[in-house]
Structures are given as C-alpha cells and as structure tokens.
Write a protein that holds these residues in place. Sequence first.
Motif, PDB file in Angstrom:
ATOM      1  N   ASP A  72      -6.535  37.374   9.923  1.00  0.00           N
ATOM      2  CA  ASP A  72      -7.229  36.187   9.413  1.00  0.00           C
ATOM      3  C   ASP A  72      -6.765  34.927  10.138  1.00  0.00           C
ATOM      4  OD1 ASP A  72      -8.774  37.531   7.629  1.00  0.00           O
ATOM      5  OD2 ASP A  72      -7.730  36.846   5.829  1.00  0.00           O
ATOM      6  N   THR A  73      -7.679  33.994  10.299  1.00  0.00           N
ATOM      7  CA  THR A  73      -7.391  32.702  10.910  1.00  0.00           C
ATOM      8  C   THR A  73      -7.853  31.597   9.965  1.00  0.00           C
ATOM      9  OG1 THR A  73      -7.672  33.570  13.156  1.00  0.00           O
ATOM     10  CG2 THR A  73      -7.850  31.182  12.878  1.00  0.00           C
ATOM     11  N   VAL A  74      -6.973  30.641   9.700  1.00  0.00           N
ATOM     12  CA  VAL A  74      -7.323  29.510   8.848  1.00  0.00           C
ATOM     13  C   VAL A  74      -7.537  28.295   9.744  1.00  0.00           C
ATOM     14  CG1 VAL A  74      -6.687  28.099   6.862  1.00  0.00           C
ATOM     15  CG2 VAL A  74      -5.899  30.478   7.001  1.00  0.00           C
ATOM     16  N   VAL A  75      -8.712  27.690   9.635  1.00  0.00           N
ATOM     17  CA  VAL A  75      -9.079  26.540  10.468  1.00  0.00           C
ATOM     18  C   VAL A  75      -9.025  25.282   9.602  1.00  0.00           C
ATOM     19  CG1 VAL A  75     -10.834  25.545  11.980  1.00  0.00           C
ATOM     20  CG2 VAL A  75     -10.582  28.043  11.817  1.00  0.00           C
ATOM     21  N   PHE A  76      -8.000  24.451   9.811  1.00  0.00           N
ATOM     22  CA  PHE A  76      -7.898  23.153   9.160  1.00  0.00           C
ATOM     23  C   PHE A  76      -8.545  22.121  10.091  1.00  0.00           C
ATOM     24  CE2 PHE A  76      -4.314  25.781   8.065  1.00  0.00           C
ATOM     25  CZ  PHE A  76      -4.069  25.567   6.706  1.00  0.00           C
ATOM     26  N   TYR A  77      -9.284  21.170   9.553  1.00  0.00           N
ATOM     27  CA  TYR A  77      -9.991  20.216  10.401  1.00  0.00           C
ATOM     28  C   TYR A  77     -10.252  18.929   9.619  1.00  0.00           C
ATOM     29  CZ  TYR A  77     -13.936  21.809   7.624  1.00  0.00           C
ATOM     30  OH  TYR A  77     -14.754  22.116   6.570  1.00  0.00           O
ATOM     31  N   THR A  78     -10.647  17.894  10.331  1.00  0.00           N
ATOM     32  CA  THR A  78     -11.080  16.648   9.698  1.00  0.00           C
ATOM     33  C   THR A  78     -12.587  16.498   9.877  1.00  0.00           C
ATOM     34  OG1 THR A  78     -10.636  15.374  11.710  1.00  0.00           O
ATOM     35  CG2 THR A  78      -8.855  15.527  10.086  1.00  0.00           C
ATOM     36  N   ASP A  79     -13.159  15.507   9.209  1.00  0.00           N
ATOM     37  CA  ASP A  79     -14.621  15.360   9.256  1.00  0.00           C
ATOM     38  C   ASP A  79     -15.139  14.913  10.609  1.00  0.00           C
ATOM     39  OD1 ASP A  79     -13.819  12.725   9.237  1.00  0.00           O
ATOM     40  OD2 ASP A  79     -14.598  12.293   7.228  1.00  0.00           O
ATOM     41  N   GLY A  80     -14.220  14.571  11.530  1.00  0.00           N
ATOM     42  CA  GLY A  80     -14.656  14.295  12.891  1.00  0.00           C
ATOM     43  C   GLY A  80     -15.274  15.508  13.554  1.00  0.00           C
ATOM     44  N   VAL A  81     -14.942  16.706  13.046  1.00  0.00           N
ATOM     45  CA  VAL A  81     -15.541  17.944  13.560  1.00  0.00           C
ATOM     46  C   VAL A  81     -16.934  18.140  12.977  1.00  0.00           C
ATOM     47  CG1 VAL A  81     -15.355  20.461  13.602  1.00  0.00           C
ATOM     48  CG2 VAL A  81     -13.310  19.056  13.964  1.00  0.00           C
ATOM     49  N   THR A  82     -17.031  18.244  11.668  1.00  0.00           N
ATOM     50  CA  THR A  82     -18.316  18.588  11.039  1.00  0.00           C
ATOM     51  C   THR A  82     -19.315  17.431  11.056  1.00  0.00           C
ATOM     52  OG1 THR A  82     -17.292  18.063   8.906  1.00  0.00           O
ATOM     53  CG2 THR A  82     -17.353  20.379   9.565  1.00  0.00           C
ATOM     54  N   GLU A  83     -18.833  16.183  11.177  1.00  0.00           N
ATOM     55  CA  GLU A  83     -19.743  15.041  11.162  1.00  0.00           C
ATOM     56  C   GLU A  83     -20.017  14.468  12.552  1.00  0.00           C
ATOM     57  OE1 GLU A  83     -18.451  12.164   8.314  1.00  0.00           O
ATOM     58  OE2 GLU A  83     -18.386  13.608   6.657  1.00  0.00           O
ATOM     59  N   ALA A  84     -19.581  15.167  13.585  1.00  0.00           N
ATOM     60  CA  ALA A  84     -19.953  14.752  14.944  1.00  0.00           C
ATOM     61  C   ALA A  84     -21.472  14.855  15.085  1.00  0.00           C
ATOM     62  CB  ALA A  84     -19.263  15.642  15.969  1.00  0.00           C
ATOM     63  N   VAL A  85     -22.080  13.888  15.774  1.00  0.00           N
ATOM     64  CA  VAL A  85     -23.534  13.854  15.888  1.00  0.00           C
ATOM     65  C   VAL A  85     -23.970  13.985  17.349  1.00  0.00           C
ATOM     66  CG1 VAL A  85     -23.823  12.466  13.801  1.00  0.00           C
ATOM     67  CG2 VAL A  85     -23.565  11.322  16.005  1.00  0.00           C
ATOM     68  N   ASN A  86     -25.194  14.472  17.532  1.00  0.00           N
ATOM     69  CA  ASN A  86     -25.769  14.565  18.873  1.00  0.00           C
ATOM     70  C   ASN A  86     -26.811  13.469  19.069  1.00  0.00           C
ATOM     71  OD1 ASN A  86     -27.997  15.402  17.429  1.00  0.00           O
ATOM     72  ND2 ASN A  86     -27.916  17.537  18.109  1.00  0.00           N
ATOM     73  N   GLU A  87     -27.541  13.538  20.168  1.00  0.00           N
ATOM     74  CA  GLU A  87     -28.513  12.495  20.485  1.00  0.00           C
ATOM     75  C   GLU A  87     -29.663  12.456  19.488  1.00  0.00           C
ATOM     76  OE1 GLU A  87     -29.641  13.251  24.491  1.00  0.00           O
ATOM     77  OE2 GLU A  87     -27.770  12.436  25.333  1.00  0.00           O
ATOM     78  N   GLY A  88     -29.895  13.560  18.784  1.00  0.00           N
ATOM     79  CA  GLY A  88     -30.937  13.581  17.762  1.00  0.00           C
ATOM     80  C   GLY A  88     -30.439  13.171  16.399  1.00  0.00           C
ATOM     81  N   ASP A  89     -29.201  12.660  16.344  1.00  0.00           N
ATOM     82  CA  ASP A  89     -28.570  12.215  15.109  1.00  0.00           C
ATOM     83  C   ASP A  89     -28.364  13.362  14.114  1.00  0.00           C
ATOM     84  OD1 ASP A  89     -27.308  10.057  13.898  1.00  0.00           O
ATOM     85  OD2 ASP A  89     -29.015   9.625  12.592  1.00  0.00           O
ATOM     86  N   GLU A  90     -28.258  14.586  14.637  1.00  0.00           N
ATOM     87  CA  GLU A  90     -27.911  15.730  13.802  1.00  0.00           C
ATOM     88  C   GLU A  90     -26.389  15.847  13.716  1.00  0.00           C
ATOM     89  OE1 GLU A  90     -30.817  19.314  14.540  1.00  0.00           O
ATOM     90  OE2 GLU A  90     -30.195  18.463  16.455  1.00  0.00           O
ATOM     91  N   GLU A  91     -25.901  16.321  12.579  1.00  0.00           N
ATOM     92  CA  GLU A  91     -24.468  16.552  12.437  1.00  0.00           C
ATOM     93  C   GLU A  91     -24.113  17.974  12.868  1.00  0.00           C
ATOM     94  OE1 GLU A  91     -23.018  15.660   8.547  1.00  0.00           O
ATOM     95  OE2 GLU A  91     -23.077  13.488   8.887  1.00  0.00           O
ATOM     96  N   PHE A  92     -22.906  18.127  13.385  1.00  0.00           N
ATOM     97  CA  PHE A  92     -22.427  19.441  13.810  1.00  0.00           C
ATOM     98  C   PHE A  92     -22.425  20.405  12.629  1.00  0.00           C
ATOM     99  CE2 PHE A  92     -18.993  22.476  14.844  1.00  0.00           C
ATOM    100  CZ  PHE A  92     -19.451  22.926  16.064  1.00  0.00           C
ATOM    101  N   GLY A  93     -21.837  20.003  11.509  1.00  0.00           N
ATOM    102  CA  GLY A  93     -21.948  20.750  10.260  1.00  0.00           C
ATOM    103  C   GLY A  93     -21.095  22.005  10.173  1.00  0.00           C
ATOM    104  N   MET A  94     -21.015  22.528   8.963  1.00  0.00           N
ATOM    105  CA  MET A  94     -20.196  23.704   8.682  1.00  0.00           C
ATOM    106  C   MET A  94     -20.755  24.973   9.316  1.00  0.00           C
ATOM    107  SD  MET A  94     -17.588  25.194   7.429  1.00  0.00           S
ATOM    108  CE  MET A  94     -16.825  23.946   6.390  1.00  0.00           C
ATOM    109  N   GLU A  95     -22.076  25.140   9.317  1.00  0.00           N
ATOM    110  CA  GLU A  95     -22.663  26.365   9.856  1.00  0.00           C
ATOM    111  C   GLU A  95     -22.363  26.512  11.344  1.00  0.00           C
ATOM    112  OE1 GLU A  95     -23.888  28.888   8.170  1.00  0.00           O
ATOM    113  OE2 GLU A  95     -23.274  27.685   6.426  1.00  0.00           O
ATOM    114  N   ARG A  96     -22.417  25.414  12.097  1.00  0.00           N
ATOM    115  CA  ARG A  96     -22.095  25.492  13.521  1.00  0.00           C
ATOM    116  C   ARG A  96     -20.615  25.797  13.718  1.00  0.00           C
ATOM    117  NH1 ARG A  96     -26.130  21.454  13.587  1.00  0.00           N
ATOM    118  NH2 ARG A  96     -27.864  21.962  15.000  1.00  0.00           N
ATOM    119  N   LEU A  97     -19.764  25.273  12.822  1.00  0.00           N
ATOM    120  CA  LEU A  97     -18.331  25.587  12.909  1.00  0.00           C
ATOM    121  C   LEU A  97     -18.115  27.082  12.695  1.00  0.00           C
ATOM    122  CD1 LEU A  97     -15.395  24.693  13.190  1.00  0.00           C
ATOM    123  CD2 LEU A  97     -15.382  24.174  10.738  1.00  0.00           C
TER     124      LEU A  97
END
Length: 377
Positions: free
Chosen positions: A304-329
Amino acid sequence: MSLTWSHWYCSGCDGRSARGRYQFVFAQNGVEALETLNQDNEIDMVLSDINMPQMDGLALLSHIPEVAPDIHAVIISAYGDMKNIRSAMNLGAFDFVTKPVDFEDLRITIERALTNLEAWRAATASRERLVALENELDVANKMQQSILPTEFPRFPGFQIHGSMTPARVVGGDFFDVIYLNNGRIGLAVADVSDKGVPAALFMMASRTLLKSAAMGLKSPREVLSEVNDLLYDDNDAMMFVTLFYAVYDPTTGEMNYANGGHNAPLVVHVDGTSTVLPGTNGIALGVMPGMNYDETTISIAAGDTVVFYTDGVTEAVNEGDEEFGMERLKQVFTSHPVREADEASQAVFDAVNQFAGNVAQFDDITCLIFRRNETVP
C-alpha cells in the motif's frame, strides 16, 4: 562551518566531523560557551544541553544574542520535556533534539539549521541591494524551503519521500517527517491560509510547534489539539493552517491519524485501485481554542502507498479552467504502478504539470509519499 557544543561532560577540544564538513569547538558549560563565542566570530551554530552547571542551556540562549546575534542554536533536551523545549524556542532556539540522541536525526537537524542560517545571512546581506519585492520574496521562499526535509533514509519495510514546488511567491505549504520513540514515524502535511511572507512565517511557527508537540505526545488528536491552542494564543494576524498528522508504527503496520481540516490522503493498493482515507472531525488549527480532534487507526497492507498532498495538487487548473481533481490523481497510479516512493511523488508532479500546461501556478504543490514495501521484514 564552525559549531560550538556546550555540554557539562565535554572536555575542551576541537576537531572535524568524519566527512570534514564541520569544525567543533567544545565548552564545558554555558559560561565557557559565551567566552568562546566572544573570542571566535567564525562560529555559526550552538548545540547545547539544557542541564549544565554554572549556566544552563536556557540562560545561555538568553545571552547568545548579546555576543553572537547572527548564529543559530539547537537544544538537546530530555524526551517529553515540553516546558523546557517551549522555553528554548521562545528564547530563540532554531530547533531541538531529544535524548537519547538519534545521531541521524541530529545530523539532519544540524544541516537544516545551517542551511537556514545561510539563507538568512543571504537575505540579510542582500536586503539593502534588493530593488523589487519579487527579489525579497524569492529570498524568503528559499528560507521556507530550507526547513523542509530533503533526505529520506531507507527504512526496513517502508519508504518515504516528499517534495514541494512553491508558487511564484512564498506560501504556506509544508510537510515533515518526525522520528519518534520505539521506531514510530510521524508524517505531516499542511497548508497555511494566505500567501506571502506572513504565511511563510506562520508556516515555520506551525512546523516547530508540531514537532515539539509530536515529541511529547503519543496521540495525533492530542498533538493537533496542543498545536491548535498554541497557534491561537499568539495569532494576532488571525491566520490558520490545515494539518493532517499521522503516526505509523512499523511493528504493527498500523497508522493512527487526525485531520485538522486538510485534504484526506489517498491510499493506493497494489492492484492500482485507490481509496480516500476515512475522514475525522476537526477544523483548521489556530481558529478557535479548546478544539477536540477525532482519531482513526487503519492498517497499511504490504504494497500500500499513502499519498499525502495539499490542494495545490487537486485544484491545479488548465487553460480550460478545469481542476486537476481527485479522479485524475487516482488515475496517476492506475497508469503508473507504485514501486518506489520517490517515483510516485515524481509521477504526481509530472501529471499536474502536464495537465496545467502553460497556466501559471497559483498555489504551492506539495506531495508526501509513504509506501509499505510488498515484502515486509
């Protein structure tokens, strides 16, 4: 680099470390240490016990600014001696280590202190030459980075790796790995409200208080309650920090954790599937005094691997103003089976950067990876 070490049982001598990187000057007590500092202006750091004859470590700390204001001090104290540790930090100690001394932890603490000192001296020397706020923020950013762990030893049965990529200005993300008694490991990831120099300073205070509380208390929920109250007491700026703190016990394979308003970590299994850790009640630290935090225990299976992160990961946005989000993680680990902790961390950063493209980063990106090896000793 030159250091002075005050300890009652040390005899006067000087020498170099095994790798020749440091020169040590020994003093038998605080009085002798002050005399040495008066005579030697090349000393960069003081490493001192608290209990000494003639002048103890706390008294020494109070006098150091009078004779050598431009150095750092690290205090050695008995395990769990919270009162003296807090007093030492209030008197200006940069950090502390506890007895019995773990020499790997001591080495890392010394290197952090000296790295931070270099950054501080660089900031002081260049302050008059700075012509724009961007330059000053860049120096502050380097100071912030200097206190984060940069070395991650290989442990029997598990791996750890962490990294932070700062935004264009200094921010408040941090992570830490805390070496506790009985082989336990404390793991923390946090995000301070706001950005800029005030957030960076609040981040440094939060990290110091967390380490102090973690060394003296066994329960993650008690640690969060302690840090919350201490932050609230001196929080004139009304800032706060979200903080996830966990303790892993390699003898049982269990991880206890408490969450102060932070993003819940992701557990990635051997087959690439993943689940979000169950939540616990708890708001961000520093908002209100006397807060109680719940605690949960989970078993970390081999692989098992535990991934600790801050919202800079999941709330990063692209040119279409989409968020990276949990599913992409989650998809990062579906397509990249985890074998090494450092590779898992890099995979997260690569995925976020590829997703964001040319969009400027607006928040720090922080990721701390804990992986239990598939073959457990």
